[in-house]
Design a protein around this motif. Structure first.
Motif, PDB file in Angstrom:
ATOM      1  N   GLU A  24      38.294  49.031  -0.381  1.00  0.00           N
ATOM      2  CA  GLU A  24      39.752  49.799  -0.602  1.00  0.00           C
ATOM      3  C   GLU A  24      40.165  47.782  -0.418  1.00  0.00           C
ATOM      4  OE1 GLU A  24      42.441  52.510   1.113  1.00  0.00           O
ATOM      5  OE2 GLU A  24      43.644  52.623  -0.436  1.00  0.00           O
ATOM      6  N   SER A  25      41.145  47.360  -1.316  1.00  0.00           N
ATOM      7  CA  SER A  25      41.349  46.243  -1.044  1.00  0.00           C
ATOM      8  C   SER A  25      42.698  46.250  -0.737  1.00  0.00           C
ATOM      9  CB  SER A  25      42.272  45.070  -2.035  1.00  0.00           C
ATOM     10  OG  SER A  25      43.173  45.826  -3.200  1.00  0.00           O
ATOM     11  N   LEU A  47      44.089  54.672   1.767  1.00  0.00           N
ATOM     12  CA  LEU A  47      43.623  55.878   2.368  1.00  0.00           C
ATOM     13  C   LEU A  47      41.627  55.445   3.182  1.00  0.00           C
ATOM     14  CD1 LEU A  47      43.342  58.478   0.683  1.00  0.00           C
ATOM     15  CD2 LEU A  47      41.884  57.499  -0.638  1.00  0.00           C
ATOM     16  N   GLN A  48      41.893  54.926   3.154  1.00  0.00           N
ATOM     17  CA  GLN A  48      40.563  54.233   3.448  1.00  0.00           C
ATOM     18  C   GLN A  48      40.614  54.895   5.070  1.00  0.00           C
ATOM     19  OE1 GLN A  48      40.100  49.601   4.770  1.00  0.00           O
ATOM     20  NE2 GLN A  48      38.244  49.726   3.613  1.00  0.00           N
ATOM     21  N   LEU A  78      30.296  41.049   2.147  1.00  0.00           N
ATOM     22  CA  LEU A  78      30.837  41.901   3.573  1.00  0.00           C
ATOM     23  C   LEU A  78      29.991  40.296   4.445  1.00  0.00           C
ATOM     24  CD1 LEU A  78      28.635  44.742   3.981  1.00  0.00           C
ATOM     25  CD2 LEU A  78      31.992  44.449   3.821  1.00  0.00           C
ATOM     26  N   PRO A  79      30.835  39.974   5.222  1.00  0.00           N
ATOM     27  CA  PRO A  79      30.285  38.827   6.242  1.00  0.00           C
ATOM     28  C   PRO A  79      29.020  38.798   6.722  1.00  0.00           C
ATOM     29  CG  PRO A  79      31.999  41.090   8.106  1.00  0.00           C
ATOM     30  CD  PRO A  79      32.114  40.989   5.822  1.00  0.00           C
ATOM     31  N   LEU A 139      34.425  50.269   7.230  1.00  0.00           N
ATOM     32  CA  LEU A 139      35.398  49.589   6.008  1.00  0.00           C
ATOM     33  C   LEU A 139      35.518  48.591   5.862  1.00  0.00           C
ATOM     34  CD1 LEU A 139      38.160  51.617   8.642  1.00  0.00           C
ATOM     35  CD2 LEU A 139      36.834  52.753   6.028  1.00  0.00           C
ATOM     36  N   ALA A 140      35.609  47.797   4.546  1.00  0.00           N
ATOM     37  CA  ALA A 140      35.668  46.549   4.259  1.00  0.00           C
ATOM     38  C   ALA A 140      36.817  46.667   3.154  1.00  0.00           C
ATOM     39  CB  ALA A 140      34.868  46.297   3.593  1.00  0.00           C
TER      40      ALA A 140
END
Lengths: 740, 184
Positions: free
Chosen positions: B22-23, B27-28, B53-54, B47-48
């Motif tokens: 979720e940018s 809500l995350q 992803l890194p 979470l992201a």
């Protein structure tokens, strides 16, 4: 309670004295006057009063720019307006000042924006302002702004008779392209049968050919058509876009604030309906729509003062008993706000009796608008504050629908839209309740409107939602079947459903819809049982549904028999709780009764309908399986629904695997068998359940089971198995009904 | 740029891993807090803000069973970010291990085109589209329950059901606009 007091009002006051306003607004005015007087006493030198006086007396042509006095007074009025709202007198003064353009157009828009009524808006002021509209000096944007304002505060105008009197005048603005949508909305709210005239219809049709099929024109025309079908020959689409979207959020939020702040004070003096519900006073203008307005109507002034007028109308609000309603059936005047009908039973009885299309259309329009505004088009965080009000509103709607025993078309249209964005938990009981009231949906649309959104919700939601939805589908089916049995016409097999909206549907169309619904529920329950591991709670709801389905022919006279899918039958038969097995047995018994009577009727009448061989085949197969399993201890025989390889079964090391689902070894009945064994042969150490299978103990065992309340099983055994005690060792064989 | 793969790692016993993208990160957090409460299985929540992803955590990251894109309909950016992140997912994920969760769908300030856009996106990828009421705690609880229902299937914890099977039943379809008047 307040409504009752209100209803009781006219009896003790002098009814013979002719009043042009309903009782409620009279009392409103009185209390307002008292409040106003008090205010005046307290603040004789209030700068706000001075400011108002300034605006009522100011000369035309006074310069605006550089005029500090105007600015100061304006700011004062605005401050009061936004904090407490303006009194009816102040509204009159400011509206008159603004619309007369005494100080130019720029101030007019500003005045309009701050016209937040504290209680009601006097009708005279609105009428005067409409007249100013005709003078033609107002810029078009201000005209639109004014009409929007009228629409926003329409419910707060104290009476509408004079506005109706200038219907023709208002109608003349319809030709203005910019004003047209708003004027149409206003006309919609004001239209009565007398106002529908040929030349107006012609004008609207002309406009439609110019502007295209605009929803606002269509809505107005559809209302005209309802009043005078002979004048409007146009075909109106059955499902229309919600036509008037003229909400204005700035006024609404301002009104919200004002009403919240004034709280009890306004609530008491304004509208009896306000005090009915709850005492929190967190009323918001935006949610005013959710409040059922008080039952008040605008009495036709002429009808009462002129004895010569042919028909004297009696407002619904003055009726107190059913007998009165019957006496005055022919001259009932509907209330100004149709929403008020929802609350009370007498008007609903009237509505149900007369089948007045226009009343229903108005009610539907109001309802559709309110539902759309509140649940699909919320302001910021709408869900949070409305929940309590929304709950009450929907409950009221539900009880109304139960009273009328049918759904409203507007709530149906709303549901289809709402399902597409529903999270499955918000107001779940209410939404599912409304959903079960949905009238029969044509089979061509049922998948798109109902099944697709419901399927997505069903499979991603918890088991409790699944149970709730099954119950809802069951109720929906029950309602459809009831409608069918009530409205079906015998001669041409044509049924007209939903008496008010006159949806006509052929019998085959209806059968298709029911078929679709039953199939859909069958799919949901098969896969649902699989995903939930045949949970017995869910299974119970599924069996509820099939208890309705199996009796469609005998109970509701619908010549249709649909068998449950294997995904429902086998889990129920192999369930671990005896209740499910018992219910399945009952269902199979009812299927048999229905099929045999259908068969005999078919032979008798030589035509009627035809139940396919496939259905009989399915039924026979299920019956054979069930009898073989429970009675004959012949599970896993070739040719049955469930087959396993011999080697696999041997590998499982279950001794006598073929007996494992008979009435003794069935996981659901094993405990009864053990109990029976202990009672029958007390003291025997080694328990041999197979000894029950001997003729005598077997009959005792059955008796024992039946006394435990397994009536379904009893009926199933008695109707399907030819079994006599005297038959000695050979217990009855399956006598599957050969009906094909 | 590395893409996330569904089957590159072995699953752990009785464990389900979910990735919430979720940018706006609204809500995350509440969802994650509610998700880990689940008692019957161990739920790991990652979470992201967006994908990819890194790379540095690549080793310690468990196998992700379900990827959830949370889109706040009132913001165009939220939708665009989710759309841009999609291409960092291995195609294998689209066999039932991706879902979209939309908030604020009933808000007045949402243009209908945006909701239609999300619908079309979800339908073209054969993914389910869930709606959530993030304003109320009941809404969040319900959203959590629904995600868990899908997660358990996607992680293979429900007998006789697979992610592909479930997503076949629940995937989003583009409805012909029911707003359109039907002149029949």
């Amino acid at each position: 309670m307040a409504a009752q007091q209100n209803l009781a009002g006219p009896s003790d006051s002098d009814t013979s004295s002719v009043s042009d306003q309903s009782v409620s607004s009279r009392s409103v005015n009185r209390s307002l006057r008292v409040a106003e007087k008090e205010r005046r006493k307290n603040k004789a030198s209030d700068p706000y009063v001075v400011a108002l006086k300034y605006f009522s007396d100011v000369e035309a042509g006074t310069p605006v720019y550089g005029n500090d006095e105007v600015e100061n007074n304006m700011v004062l009025v605005e401050k009061v307006a936004y904090s407490k709202g303006l009194s009816p007198e102040a509204i009159s003064v400011m509206l008159e000042f603004g619309m007369s353009l005494r100080m130019g157009t720029s101030l007019c828009a500003r005045v309009l924006k701050c016209l937040i009524p504290a209680s009601v808006v006097p009708q005279e002021a609105v009428v005067r302002a409409v007249v100013w509209l005709g003078v033609g000096k107002l810029p078009i944007s201000t005209q639109v702004l004014f009409i929007k304002w009228v629409l926003t505060i329409f419910d707060l105008i104290d009476a509408k008779d004079q506005l109706r009197a200038i219907y023709g005048f208002i109608f003349s603005f319809v030709t203005d392209e910019n004003l047209c949508p708003f004027i149409c909305h206003l006309l919609y709210l004001l239209t009565r049968k007398e106002s529908v005239r040929v030349f107006r219809v012609r004008k609207l049709l002309e406009l439609q050919s110019k502007l295209g099929r605009q929803p606002f024109l269509l809505h107005l025309l559809s209302l005209y058509k309802v009043f005078c079908p002979e004048l409007v020959t146009l075909s109106i689409p059955s499902r229309m876009k919600s036509g008037f979207r003229n909400h204005n959020s700035t006024w609404k939020s301002a009104l919200t604030g004002v009403q919240k702040r004034n709280g009890s004070q306004v609530a008491l003096s304004n509208n009896p309906a306000f005090t009915i519900k709850d005492k929190t006073n967190s009323r918001k203008r935006k949610h005013y729509h959710l409040e059922l307005p008080a039952l008040s109507s605008v009495v036709n002034k002429e009808a009462q003062t002129e004895p010569s007028s042919s028909r004297k109308l009696l407002p619904l609000v003055q009726l107190h008993s059913f007998a009165q309603l019957l006496e005055n059936m022919h001259r009932i005047e509907l209330p100004a706000q149709m929403g008020s009908l929802l609350g009370s039973s007498l008007p609903l009885q009237y509505l149900d009796f007369v089948q007045d299309e226009s009343a229903l259309l108005r009610l539907n329009f109001w309802l559709g608008y309110a539902l759309h505004e509140e649940f699909l088009f919320c302001g910021d965080g709408g869900a949070l504050q409305t929940s309590e009000e929304a709950l009450q509103f929907l409950n009221k709607l539900l009880s109304t629908q139960h009273f009328l025993q049918e759904g409203f078309s507007s709530s149906e249209a709303f549901l289809y839209k709402f399902l597409a964005v529903w999270d499955g938990s918000l107001l779940r009981p209410q939404i599912l309740g409304l959903l079960s009231n949905v009238p029969v949906v044509p089979s061509s649309q049922i998948g798109r409107l109902l099944f697709e959104p419901l399927m997505q919700l069903f499979f991603t939601s918890s088991m409790f939602f699944k149970c709730g939805l099954m119950e809802c589908l069951n109720n929906m089916l029950l309602k459809w079947l009831t409608w069918h049995s009530v409205y079906a016409l015998e001669d041409d097999l044509d049924i007209s459903l939903n008496s008010h909206t006159s949806i006509n549907m052929t019998l085959s169309g209806f059968k298709d819809s029911v078929m679709e619904l039953v199939d859909f529920a069958g799919r949901l329950s098969s896969v649902g049982l699989q995903l939930e591991g045949c949970h017995s709670l869910f299974l119970s709801f599924v069996l509820d549904f099939y208890e309705t389905v199996c009796d469609m022919f005998l109970k509701y006279g619908l010549p249709l028999v649909v068998m449950p899918p294997p995904g429902v039958f086998y889990p129920a038969m192999c369930a671990t709780d005896p209740v499910s097995v018992d219910r399945l047995a009952y269902i199979m018994y009812r299927y048999k009764v229905n099929l045999t009577s259908a068969k005999s009727q078919e032979k008798l009448t030589e035509q009627a309908f035809h139940i396919s061989r496939e259905t009989f085949r399915e039924f026979n197969q299920y019956l054979v399986v069930m009898v073989n399993c429970l009675w004959n201890s012949k599970m896993f025989q070739p040719g049955m629904g469930v087959q396993l390889e011999e080697e696999l079964l041997l590998k499982s090391n279950v001794p006598q695997y073929w007996t494992s689902f008979d009435l003794i070894h069935h996981p659901a009945f094993m405990s009864y068998a053990v109990d029976f064994h202990q009672k029958c042969w007390p003291g025997t150490k080694d328990m041999d359940l197979n000894s029950i299978k001997n003729s005598k103990p077997w009959s005792w065992y059955l008796e024992y089971l039946f006394t435990q309340g397994y009536d379904g099983l009893k009926q199933f055994v008695q109707s399907n198995i030819n079994w006599q005690l005297t038959a000695g060792d050979k217990r009855g064989d399956s006598r599957s009904t050969q009906q094909t | 740029m590395s893409s996330l793969k569904p089957f590159s790692k072995l699953p752990a016993l009785n464990t389900a891993n979910i990735l919430l993208v979720e940018s706006e990160e609204q809500l995350q957090q509440s969802l994650a807090a509610a998700l880990v409460e689940e008692a019957s299985v161990t739920v790991n929540v990652r979470l992201a803000k967006s994908l990819p992803l890194p790379v540095e955590n690549e080793e310690s990251r468990p196998r992700i069973d379900l990827v959830v894109f949370i889109i706040n309909l009132t913001s165009e950016l939220s939708f665009q970010s989710a759309e841009a992140s999609l291409k960092y997912l291995d195609p294998g994920y689209f066999l039932g291990k991706v879902c979209f969760m939309v908030t604020n769908a009933r808000s007045a300030s949402v243009p209908t085109e945006r909701l239609d856009g999300v619908r079309k996106l979800a339908a073209s990828l054969h993914c389910p589209l869930l709606f959530a009421e993030d304003q109320t705690s009941d809404g969040v609880t319900n959203a959590t329950e629904r995600l868990l229902t899908m997660l358990k299937v996607a992680a293979g914890l429900v007998p006789m059901a697979t992610a592909l099977y479930l997503s076949h039943l629940t995937r989003c379809t583009v409805p012909p606009d029911i707003d359109q008047p039907s002149f029949d």
